[in-house]
Design a protein around this motif. Structure first.
Motif, PDB file in Angstrom:
ATOM      1  N   TYR A   1     -17.185  -4.870 -27.666  1.00 30.21           N
ATOM      2  CA  TYR A   1     -18.555  -4.691 -27.185  1.00 30.21           C
ATOM      3  C   TYR A   1     -18.491  -5.369 -25.650  1.00 30.21           C
ATOM      4  O   TYR A   1     -18.559  -4.796 -24.506  1.00 30.21           O
ATOM      5  N   SER A   2     -18.420  -6.596 -25.859  1.00 37.12           N
ATOM      6  CA  SER A   2     -18.686  -7.460 -24.583  1.00 37.12           C
ATOM      7  C   SER A   2     -17.428  -7.223 -23.764  1.00 37.12           C
ATOM      8  O   SER A   2     -16.163  -7.057 -23.894  1.00 37.12           O
ATOM      9  N   GLU A   3     -17.696  -7.582 -22.389  1.00 34.69           N
ATOM     10  CA  GLU A   3     -16.824  -7.384 -21.122  1.00 34.69           C
ATOM     11  C   GLU A   3     -17.157  -8.933 -20.173  1.00 34.69           C
ATOM     12  O   GLU A   3     -18.345  -9.293 -20.373  1.00 34.69           O
ATOM     13  N   PRO A   4     -16.302  -8.905 -19.262  1.00 35.09           N
ATOM     14  CA  PRO A   4     -16.396 -10.090 -18.587  1.00 35.09           C
ATOM     15  C   PRO A   4     -17.833 -10.039 -17.762  1.00 35.09           C
ATOM     16  O   PRO A   4     -18.449 -10.993 -17.499  1.00 35.09           O
ATOM     17  N   GLY A   5     -18.074  -8.764 -17.362  1.00 36.57           N
ATOM     18  CA  GLY A   5     -19.585  -8.533 -16.643  1.00 36.57           C
ATOM     19  C   GLY A   5     -20.720  -8.211 -17.771  1.00 36.57           C
ATOM     20  O   GLY A   5     -21.536  -7.542 -17.199  1.00 36.57           O
ATOM     21  N   ALA A   6     -20.595  -8.134 -18.896  1.00 37.79           N
ATOM     22  CA  ALA A   6     -21.537  -7.426 -19.792  1.00 37.79           C
ATOM     23  C   ALA A   6     -21.409  -8.058 -21.029  1.00 37.79           C
ATOM     24  O   ALA A   6     -20.302  -8.292 -21.824  1.00 37.79           O
ATOM     25  N   GLY A   7     -22.304  -9.042 -21.135  1.00 39.48           N
ATOM     26  CA  GLY A   7     -22.541  -9.829 -22.565  1.00 39.48           C
ATOM     27  C   GLY A   7     -23.990  -9.640 -23.136  1.00 39.48           C
ATOM     28  O   GLY A   7     -24.294  -8.638 -23.760  1.00 39.48           O
TER      29      GLY A   7
END
Ligand SMILES: Cc1cc2nc3c(=O)[nH]c(=O)nc-3n(C[C@H](O)[C@H](O)[C@H](O)COP(=O)(O)OP(=O)(O)OC[C@H]3O[C@@H](n4cnc5c(N)ncnc54)[C@H](O)[C@@H]3O)c2cc1C
Length: 385
Positions: free
Chosen positions: A127-133
Protein backbone atom coordinates in the motif's frame (compact mmCIF):
# COMPACT_ATOMS: atom_id res chain seq x y z
CA UNK A 1 -19.97 -4.93 30.45
CA UNK A 2 -20.09 -8.56 31.55
CA UNK A 3 -16.62 -9.75 32.64
CA UNK A 4 -17.40 -13.40 33.20
CA UNK A 5 -16.64 -16.04 30.57
CA UNK A 6 -19.03 -18.79 29.57
CA UNK A 7 -18.07 -22.44 30.21
CA UNK A 8 -17.58 -22.88 26.49
CA UNK A 9 -15.20 -19.90 26.36
CA UNK A 10 -13.26 -21.18 29.37
CA UNK A 11 -12.93 -24.60 27.68
CA UNK A 12 -11.69 -22.97 24.52
CA UNK A 13 -9.16 -20.92 26.52
CA UNK A 14 -7.83 -24.09 28.15
CA UNK A 15 -7.55 -25.85 24.79
CA UNK A 16 -5.56 -22.91 23.41
CA UNK A 17 -3.25 -22.84 26.45
CA UNK A 18 -2.57 -26.58 26.12
CA UNK A 19 -1.83 -26.22 22.40
CA UNK A 20 0.56 -23.33 23.00
CA UNK A 21 2.46 -25.22 25.68
CA UNK A 22 2.92 -28.13 23.33
CA UNK A 23 3.77 -26.18 20.21
CA UNK A 24 5.55 -22.91 21.01
CA UNK A 25 8.74 -22.13 22.85
CA UNK A 26 8.19 -18.72 24.55
CA UNK A 27 11.93 -18.06 24.67
CA UNK A 28 11.72 -17.43 20.92
CA UNK A 29 9.19 -14.64 21.32
CA UNK A 30 11.57 -11.74 21.64
CA UNK A 31 13.15 -12.53 18.30
CA UNK A 32 10.00 -12.00 16.34
CA UNK A 33 10.20 -8.25 15.77
CA UNK A 34 12.42 -7.87 12.75
CA UNK A 35 12.91 -11.64 12.74
CA UNK A 36 16.06 -13.09 11.21
CA UNK A 37 15.72 -16.03 8.83
CA UNK A 38 15.84 -18.68 11.59
CA UNK A 39 13.21 -17.11 13.81
CA UNK A 40 11.11 -16.37 10.77
CA UNK A 41 11.18 -20.08 9.90
CA UNK A 42 10.06 -20.90 13.47
CA UNK A 43 7.17 -18.53 13.00
CA UNK A 44 6.31 -20.08 9.64
CA UNK A 45 6.31 -23.57 11.11
CA UNK A 46 4.04 -22.42 13.94
CA UNK A 47 1.62 -20.87 11.43
CA UNK A 48 1.39 -24.27 9.72
CA UNK A 49 0.40 -25.78 13.05
CA UNK A 50 -2.22 -23.08 13.55
CA UNK A 51 -3.51 -23.81 10.06
CA UNK A 52 -3.81 -27.53 10.88
CA UNK A 53 -5.96 -26.61 13.88
CA UNK A 54 -8.07 -24.33 11.67
CA UNK A 55 -7.17 -21.46 14.00
CA UNK A 56 -5.43 -19.33 11.39
CA UNK A 57 -8.78 -18.75 9.75
CA UNK A 58 -11.12 -19.19 12.70
CA UNK A 59 -12.87 -15.90 11.84
CA UNK A 60 -13.66 -17.02 8.28
CA UNK A 61 -17.20 -18.15 7.39
CA UNK A 62 -17.71 -21.93 7.30
CA UNK A 63 -18.28 -21.92 3.52
CA UNK A 64 -14.60 -20.99 3.09
CA UNK A 65 -13.38 -23.55 5.60
CA UNK A 66 -13.38 -21.24 8.62
CA UNK A 67 -14.99 -21.73 12.02
CA UNK A 68 -17.18 -18.65 12.03
CA UNK A 69 -15.65 -18.06 15.46
CA UNK A 70 -17.25 -15.44 17.67
CA UNK A 71 -15.38 -12.21 18.38
CA UNK A 72 -14.94 -13.40 21.97
CA UNK A 73 -13.30 -16.65 20.82
CA UNK A 74 -10.97 -14.74 18.52
CA UNK A 75 -10.05 -12.43 21.36
CA UNK A 76 -9.41 -15.32 23.75
CA UNK A 77 -7.16 -16.95 21.17
CA UNK A 78 -5.17 -13.75 20.59
CA UNK A 79 -4.98 -12.97 24.29
CA UNK A 80 -3.58 -16.38 25.19
CA UNK A 81 -1.20 -16.46 22.22
CA UNK A 82 0.17 -13.05 23.13
CA UNK A 83 0.49 -13.88 26.79
CA UNK A 84 2.51 -16.97 25.80
CA UNK A 85 4.61 -14.90 23.38
CA UNK A 86 3.41 -16.84 20.33
CA UNK A 87 2.98 -15.11 16.97
CA UNK A 88 -0.59 -13.99 16.40
CA UNK A 89 -2.17 -13.97 12.97
CA UNK A 90 -2.35 -10.77 10.94
CA UNK A 91 -1.28 -11.88 7.49
CA UNK A 92 -3.26 -12.27 4.28
CA UNK A 93 -5.85 -14.33 6.18
CA UNK A 94 -6.90 -11.19 8.07
CA UNK A 95 -6.31 -8.51 5.44
CA UNK A 96 -6.60 -9.80 1.87
CA UNK A 97 -8.91 -12.78 2.34
CA UNK A 98 -11.95 -10.79 3.61
CA UNK A 99 -11.71 -8.52 0.56
CA UNK A 100 -11.47 -11.55 -1.75
CA UNK A 101 -14.51 -13.18 -0.12
CA UNK A 102 -16.61 -10.09 -0.75
CA UNK A 103 -15.22 -8.83 -4.07
CA UNK A 104 -13.17 -11.68 -5.64
CA UNK A 105 -14.24 -13.82 -8.61
CA UNK A 106 -14.92 -17.54 -8.03
CA UNK A 107 -11.62 -18.31 -9.76
CA UNK A 108 -9.70 -15.91 -7.51
CA UNK A 109 -11.32 -17.36 -4.39
CA UNK A 110 -10.58 -20.95 -5.51
CA UNK A 111 -6.98 -20.14 -6.41
CA UNK A 112 -6.01 -18.01 -3.44
CA UNK A 113 -8.13 -18.73 -0.36
CA UNK A 114 -7.10 -22.41 0.20
CA UNK A 115 -3.32 -21.71 0.14
CA UNK A 116 -3.83 -18.74 2.49
CA UNK A 117 -5.85 -20.95 4.86
CA UNK A 118 -3.07 -23.58 4.87
CA UNK A 119 -0.33 -20.95 5.31
CA UNK A 120 1.30 -22.25 2.13
CA UNK A 121 1.72 -18.93 0.39
CA UNK A 122 3.14 -15.82 2.01
CA UNK A 123 1.70 -12.46 0.99
CA UNK A 124 3.13 -8.96 1.37
CA UNK A 125 1.02 -5.83 1.54
CA UNK A 126 1.90 -3.12 -0.99
CA UNK A 127 0.00 0.00 0.00
CA UNK A 128 2.49 2.65 1.24
CA UNK A 129 4.71 4.63 -1.09
CA UNK A 130 7.40 7.27 -0.44
CA UNK A 131 4.78 9.98 -1.07
CA UNK A 132 1.73 8.16 0.30
CA UNK A 133 1.49 6.90 3.87
CA UNK A 134 -1.10 8.53 6.11
CA UNK A 135 -2.53 10.11 2.98
CA UNK A 136 -2.60 6.77 1.20
CA UNK A 137 -4.98 7.90 -1.53
CA UNK A 138 -2.15 10.03 -2.97
CA UNK A 139 -0.43 6.86 -4.17
CA UNK A 140 1.20 7.16 -7.58
CA UNK A 141 2.25 3.66 -8.68
CA UNK A 142 0.71 3.51 -12.13
CA UNK A 143 -1.04 0.53 -13.75
CA UNK A 144 -1.91 1.08 -17.40
CA UNK A 145 -4.23 -1.38 -19.12
CA UNK A 146 -2.93 -2.88 -22.37
CA UNK A 147 -5.14 -5.67 -23.73
CA UNK A 148 -5.39 -8.43 -21.11
CA UNK A 149 -2.63 -6.98 -18.94
CA UNK A 150 -1.84 -4.12 -16.62
CA UNK A 151 1.62 -2.64 -17.08
CA UNK A 152 2.81 -1.46 -13.67
CA UNK A 153 5.47 1.18 -12.98
CA UNK A 154 6.32 2.79 -9.65
CA UNK A 155 7.46 2.03 -6.12
CA UNK A 156 6.12 0.73 -2.83
CA UNK A 157 7.87 1.10 0.52
CA UNK A 158 7.78 -0.36 4.07
CA UNK A 159 6.50 -3.65 2.63
CA UNK A 160 6.96 -6.00 5.59
CA UNK A 161 8.56 -9.32 4.65
CA UNK A 162 8.23 -8.72 0.90
CA UNK A 163 11.67 -10.33 0.47
CA UNK A 164 10.26 -13.59 1.88
CA UNK A 165 6.86 -13.39 0.25
CA UNK A 166 5.49 -15.16 -2.80
CA UNK A 167 2.69 -12.75 -3.70
CA UNK A 168 1.73 -9.16 -2.98
CA UNK A 169 -1.59 -7.33 -2.92
CA UNK A 170 -1.13 -3.76 -4.12
CA UNK A 171 -3.04 -0.55 -4.57
CA UNK A 172 -2.23 1.12 -7.89
CA UNK A 173 -3.44 4.14 -9.82
CA UNK A 174 -5.43 3.13 -12.88
CA UNK A 175 -7.06 6.48 -13.64
CA UNK A 176 -4.78 9.46 -13.02
CA UNK A 177 -7.48 11.93 -14.12
CA UNK A 178 -10.17 10.81 -11.65
CA UNK A 179 -10.50 12.29 -8.12
CA UNK A 180 -7.78 10.58 -6.08
CA UNK A 181 -9.88 7.98 -4.24
CA UNK A 182 -11.67 6.99 -7.43
CA UNK A 183 -8.73 6.20 -9.67
CA UNK A 184 -7.23 3.39 -7.58
CA UNK A 185 -7.42 -0.37 -8.25
CA UNK A 186 -6.58 -3.37 -6.07
CA UNK A 187 -4.40 -6.00 -7.75
CA UNK A 188 -2.68 -9.25 -6.76
CA UNK A 189 0.72 -9.96 -8.24
CA UNK A 190 3.21 -12.79 -8.21
CA UNK A 191 6.47 -11.34 -6.85
CA UNK A 192 8.45 -13.50 -9.28
CA UNK A 193 7.07 -11.56 -12.26
CA UNK A 194 9.88 -9.98 -14.33
CA UNK A 195 10.45 -6.27 -13.63
CA UNK A 196 9.91 -6.50 -9.84
CA UNK A 197 12.90 -5.61 -7.67
CA UNK A 198 12.65 -6.09 -3.88
CA UNK A 199 15.27 -4.20 -1.87
CA UNK A 200 15.65 -4.61 1.90
CA UNK A 201 15.69 -1.59 4.21
CA UNK A 202 18.04 -1.90 7.15
CA UNK A 203 16.53 -0.99 10.52
CA UNK A 204 18.23 0.02 13.74
CA UNK A 205 17.29 -3.23 15.50
CA UNK A 206 17.19 -5.74 12.66
CA UNK A 207 17.98 -6.38 9.06
CA UNK A 208 15.49 -7.02 6.37
CA UNK A 209 12.02 -6.74 7.90
CA UNK A 210 11.06 -3.85 5.64
CA UNK A 211 11.51 -3.49 1.91
CA UNK A 212 11.22 -1.14 -0.98
CA UNK A 213 9.58 -2.78 -4.00
CA UNK A 214 10.21 -1.33 -7.46
CA UNK A 215 8.07 -2.04 -10.52
CA UNK A 216 9.39 -1.51 -14.02
CA UNK A 217 7.02 -2.41 -16.87
CA UNK A 218 5.62 -5.30 -14.85
CA UNK A 219 3.00 -7.24 -16.85
CA UNK A 220 0.14 -8.49 -14.66
CA UNK A 221 -2.97 -10.24 -16.06
CA UNK A 222 -6.19 -8.26 -15.79
CA UNK A 223 -7.64 -11.40 -14.18
CA UNK A 224 -5.66 -10.45 -11.04
CA UNK A 225 -7.75 -7.33 -10.47
CA UNK A 226 -9.91 -7.62 -7.33
CA UNK A 227 -13.40 -6.21 -7.88
CA UNK A 228 -14.06 -3.36 -10.25
CA UNK A 229 -11.35 -1.23 -11.83
CA UNK A 230 -10.96 2.14 -10.07
CA UNK A 231 -12.91 0.90 -7.01
CA UNK A 232 -9.81 -0.46 -5.28
CA UNK A 233 -9.79 2.13 -2.53
CA UNK A 234 -13.18 1.03 -1.23
CA UNK A 235 -12.27 -2.65 -1.56
CA UNK A 236 -9.04 -2.25 0.40
CA UNK A 237 -10.99 -0.43 3.09
CA UNK A 238 -13.19 -3.56 3.45
CA UNK A 239 -9.99 -5.36 4.28
CA UNK A 240 -8.88 -2.77 6.82
CA UNK A 241 -12.36 -2.77 8.38
CA UNK A 242 -11.64 -6.32 9.48
CA UNK A 243 -9.73 -4.84 12.37
CA UNK A 244 -9.63 -6.78 15.62
CA UNK A 245 -9.53 -5.66 19.21
CA UNK A 246 -5.74 -5.39 19.27
CA UNK A 247 -5.75 -7.14 22.65
CA UNK A 248 -2.62 -9.07 21.65
CA UNK A 249 -0.67 -5.81 21.59
CA UNK A 250 -1.36 -5.00 25.21
CA UNK A 251 -1.08 -8.53 26.51
CA UNK A 252 2.44 -8.50 25.14
CA UNK A 253 3.07 -5.79 27.74
CA UNK A 254 1.83 -8.13 30.47
CA UNK A 255 4.60 -10.57 29.59
CA UNK A 256 7.11 -7.78 29.71
CA UNK A 257 5.82 -6.65 33.13
CA UNK A 258 6.02 -10.23 34.43
CA UNK A 259 9.58 -10.48 33.17
CA UNK A 260 10.84 -7.35 34.88
CA UNK A 261 9.02 -8.27 38.11
CA UNK A 262 10.68 -11.70 38.05
CA UNK A 263 14.08 -10.06 37.49
CA UNK A 264 13.55 -7.64 40.39
CA UNK A 265 12.40 -10.44 42.68
CA UNK A 266 15.34 -12.67 41.83
CA UNK A 267 18.20 -10.25 41.30
CA UNK A 268 17.39 -7.00 43.05
CA UNK A 269 15.86 -8.05 46.35
CA UNK A 270 17.44 -5.10 48.24
CA UNK A 271 15.86 -2.47 46.05
CA UNK A 272 12.61 -4.29 45.45
CA UNK A 273 10.27 -1.58 46.70
CA UNK A 274 11.84 1.36 44.85
CA UNK A 275 12.19 -0.59 41.59
CA UNK A 276 8.67 -2.00 41.53
CA UNK A 277 7.38 1.52 42.23
CA UNK A 278 8.94 2.66 38.96
CA UNK A 279 6.75 0.37 36.90
CA UNK A 280 3.47 0.55 38.81
CA UNK A 281 2.12 2.93 36.17
CA UNK A 282 2.68 0.21 33.56
CA UNK A 283 0.64 -2.20 35.68
CA UNK A 284 -2.23 0.25 36.04
CA UNK A 285 -2.17 1.32 32.40
CA UNK A 286 -2.11 -2.30 31.25
CA UNK A 287 -5.46 -2.86 32.93
CA UNK A 288 -6.88 0.26 31.24
CA UNK A 289 -5.56 -0.88 27.85
CA UNK A 290 -7.02 -4.34 28.38
CA UNK A 291 -10.46 -2.88 29.14
CA UNK A 292 -10.29 -0.61 26.09
CA UNK A 293 -9.64 -3.71 23.96
CA UNK A 294 -12.42 -5.70 25.64
CA UNK A 295 -14.77 -2.81 24.92
CA UNK A 296 -14.12 -3.22 21.18
CA UNK A 297 -14.79 -6.95 21.27
CA UNK A 298 -17.91 -6.33 23.32
CA UNK A 299 -19.15 -3.80 20.72
CA UNK A 300 -18.38 -6.15 17.82
CA UNK A 301 -20.22 -8.99 19.59
CA UNK A 302 -23.31 -6.78 19.70
CA UNK A 303 -23.07 -6.04 15.97
CA UNK A 304 -21.75 -2.51 16.50
CA UNK A 305 -18.85 -1.19 14.42
CA UNK A 306 -16.12 0.32 16.60
CA UNK A 307 -14.90 3.62 15.26
CA UNK A 308 -12.99 6.13 17.41
CA UNK A 309 -12.98 3.40 20.10
CA UNK A 310 -10.45 1.42 17.99
CA UNK A 311 -8.30 4.53 17.62
CA UNK A 312 -8.38 5.07 21.37
CA UNK A 313 -7.42 1.46 22.15
CA UNK A 314 -4.69 1.41 19.49
CA UNK A 315 -3.14 4.69 20.62
CA UNK A 316 -3.26 3.88 24.33
CA UNK A 317 -1.99 0.31 23.85
CA UNK A 318 0.87 1.06 21.47
CA UNK A 319 2.03 4.08 23.47
CA UNK A 320 1.99 1.91 26.58
CA UNK A 321 4.26 -0.63 24.88
CA UNK A 322 6.79 2.12 24.26
CA UNK A 323 6.36 3.73 27.68
CA UNK A 324 6.93 0.41 29.44
CA UNK A 325 10.12 -0.26 27.48
CA UNK A 326 11.33 3.23 28.39
CA UNK A 327 10.46 2.76 32.07
CA UNK A 328 12.41 -0.49 32.25
CA UNK A 329 15.43 0.94 30.41
CA UNK A 330 15.50 3.82 32.94
CA UNK A 331 15.03 1.41 35.85
CA UNK A 332 18.02 -0.66 34.72
CA UNK A 333 20.24 2.42 34.57
CA UNK A 334 23.28 2.25 32.30
CA UNK A 335 22.86 -1.52 31.90
CA UNK A 336 19.49 -0.86 30.27
CA UNK A 337 21.19 0.36 27.12
CA UNK A 338 23.14 -2.85 26.55
CA UNK A 339 22.07 -4.73 23.46
CA UNK A 340 20.97 -8.33 23.06
CA UNK A 341 23.68 -10.94 23.62
CA UNK A 342 25.93 -8.49 25.45
CA UNK A 343 27.59 -10.30 28.40
CA UNK A 344 26.41 -7.75 30.99
CA UNK A 345 22.95 -7.06 29.58
CA UNK A 346 20.20 -7.82 32.11
CA UNK A 347 17.62 -10.27 30.75
CA UNK A 348 19.77 -10.70 27.65
CA UNK A 349 19.04 -7.13 26.53
CA UNK A 350 15.43 -7.82 25.58
CA UNK A 351 14.27 -4.45 26.84
CA UNK A 352 16.92 -2.58 24.90
CA UNK A 353 15.75 -4.52 21.83
CA UNK A 354 12.13 -3.79 22.69
CA UNK A 355 12.89 -0.09 23.11
CA UNK A 356 14.04 0.26 19.50
CA UNK A 357 11.87 -2.45 17.95
CA UNK A 358 8.61 -0.97 19.18
CA UNK A 359 9.04 2.48 17.64
CA UNK A 360 7.00 1.35 14.63
CA UNK A 361 3.98 0.37 16.73
CA UNK A 362 2.70 3.93 16.91
CA UNK A 363 3.18 4.31 13.14
CA UNK A 364 1.88 1.13 11.52
CA UNK A 365 -1.83 0.75 10.97
CA UNK A 366 -2.30 4.54 11.27
CA UNK A 367 -0.02 6.81 13.28
CA UNK A 368 -0.93 8.09 16.74
CA UNK A 369 -1.47 11.57 15.26
CA UNK A 370 -3.96 10.20 12.73
CA UNK A 371 -5.71 8.21 15.49
CA UNK A 372 -5.94 11.40 17.56
CA UNK A 373 -7.50 13.20 14.58
CA UNK A 374 -10.14 10.44 14.46
CA UNK A 375 -10.78 10.67 18.20
CA UNK A 376 -11.08 14.45 17.95
CA UNK A 377 -13.44 14.54 15.00
CA UNK A 378 -15.50 11.36 15.37
CA UNK A 379 -15.25 10.90 19.12
CA UNK A 380 -15.42 14.47 20.38
CA UNK A 381 -17.19 15.98 17.38
CA UNK A 382 -14.53 18.67 16.89
CA UNK A 383 -14.34 20.35 13.47
CA UNK A 384 -11.93 18.92 10.87
CA UNK A 385 -9.79 22.01 10.49
C1 LIG B 1 6.16 -1.80 11.60
C2 LIG B 1 5.54 -1.27 10.34
C3 LIG B 1 5.08 -2.15 9.37
C4 LIG B 1 4.54 -1.65 8.17
N1 LIG B 1 4.17 -2.55 7.21
C5 LIG B 1 3.66 -2.09 6.03
C6 LIG B 1 3.32 -3.01 4.99
O1 LIG B 1 3.50 -4.23 5.11
N2 LIG B 1 2.81 -2.50 3.85
C7 LIG B 1 2.60 -1.16 3.66
O2 LIG B 1 2.08 -0.79 2.60
N3 LIG B 1 2.96 -0.25 4.60
C8 LIG B 1 3.50 -0.69 5.79
N4 LIG B 1 3.88 0.21 6.76
C9 LIG B 1 3.81 1.66 6.47
C10 LIG B 1 2.76 2.41 7.25
O3 LIG B 1 1.48 2.11 6.78
C11 LIG B 1 3.09 3.90 7.14
O4 LIG B 1 4.34 4.11 7.75
C12 LIG B 1 2.05 4.75 7.82
O5 LIG B 1 0.86 4.72 7.10
C13 LIG B 1 2.53 6.22 7.95
O6 LIG B 1 2.92 6.72 6.72
P1 LIG B 1 4.35 7.43 6.51
O7 LIG B 1 5.40 6.56 7.12
O8 LIG B 1 4.47 7.76 5.06
O9 LIG B 1 4.29 8.74 7.35
P2 LIG B 1 3.58 10.11 6.94
O10 LIG B 1 2.18 9.85 6.54
O11 LIG B 1 4.45 10.81 5.97
O12 LIG B 1 3.58 10.87 8.31
C14 LIG B 1 4.73 11.56 8.82
C15 LIG B 1 4.33 12.23 10.12
O13 LIG B 1 3.29 13.21 9.88
C16 LIG B 1 2.16 12.94 10.68
N5 LIG B 1 0.93 13.25 9.92
C17 LIG B 1 0.64 12.88 8.65
N6 LIG B 1 -0.59 13.31 8.30
C18 LIG B 1 -1.09 13.94 9.38
C19 LIG B 1 -2.33 14.60 9.66
N7 LIG B 1 -3.30 14.66 8.75
N8 LIG B 1 -2.52 15.12 10.90
C20 LIG B 1 -1.55 15.04 11.86
N9 LIG B 1 -0.35 14.45 11.65
C21 LIG B 1 -0.13 13.90 10.43
C22 LIG B 1 2.23 11.45 10.98
O14 LIG B 1 1.52 11.13 12.15
C23 LIG B 1 3.73 11.24 11.14
O15 LIG B 1 4.14 11.61 12.44
C24 LIG B 1 4.44 -0.25 7.95
C25 LIG B 1 4.90 0.64 8.94
C26 LIG B 1 5.46 0.15 10.10
C27 LIG B 1 5.98 1.13 11.10
Amino acid sequence: MDFSWSNEEEDFRNTVIKFLKENWDPSKSDLLEGADDNSFEDMREFRHKLAEQGWLIMSWPKEYGGKNASYMQQMIFKEESASYGAPTAGGAEDILAPALMVHGTEEQKNNHLPPIAKAEVLWAQGYSEPGAGSDLASLATRAKKEGDFFIINGQKIWSSNAHRSDWMHVLVRTDPDAPKHRGISYIMLDLKTPGINVRAIEQMHARGGFNEVFFEDVKIPVANLIGEENRGWYIAMTALDFERSGVHLVIGVKRKIDEILKYINEEKTNQKFSLVKKITNSIIELEIARLLSYRITSMQSKGLVPNYESSLAKTFGTELIQKHARRVINLLGLYGGLAKNSKHAPMNGIFCHEYVAMVGQTIQGGTSEIQRNIMATRGLGLPRS
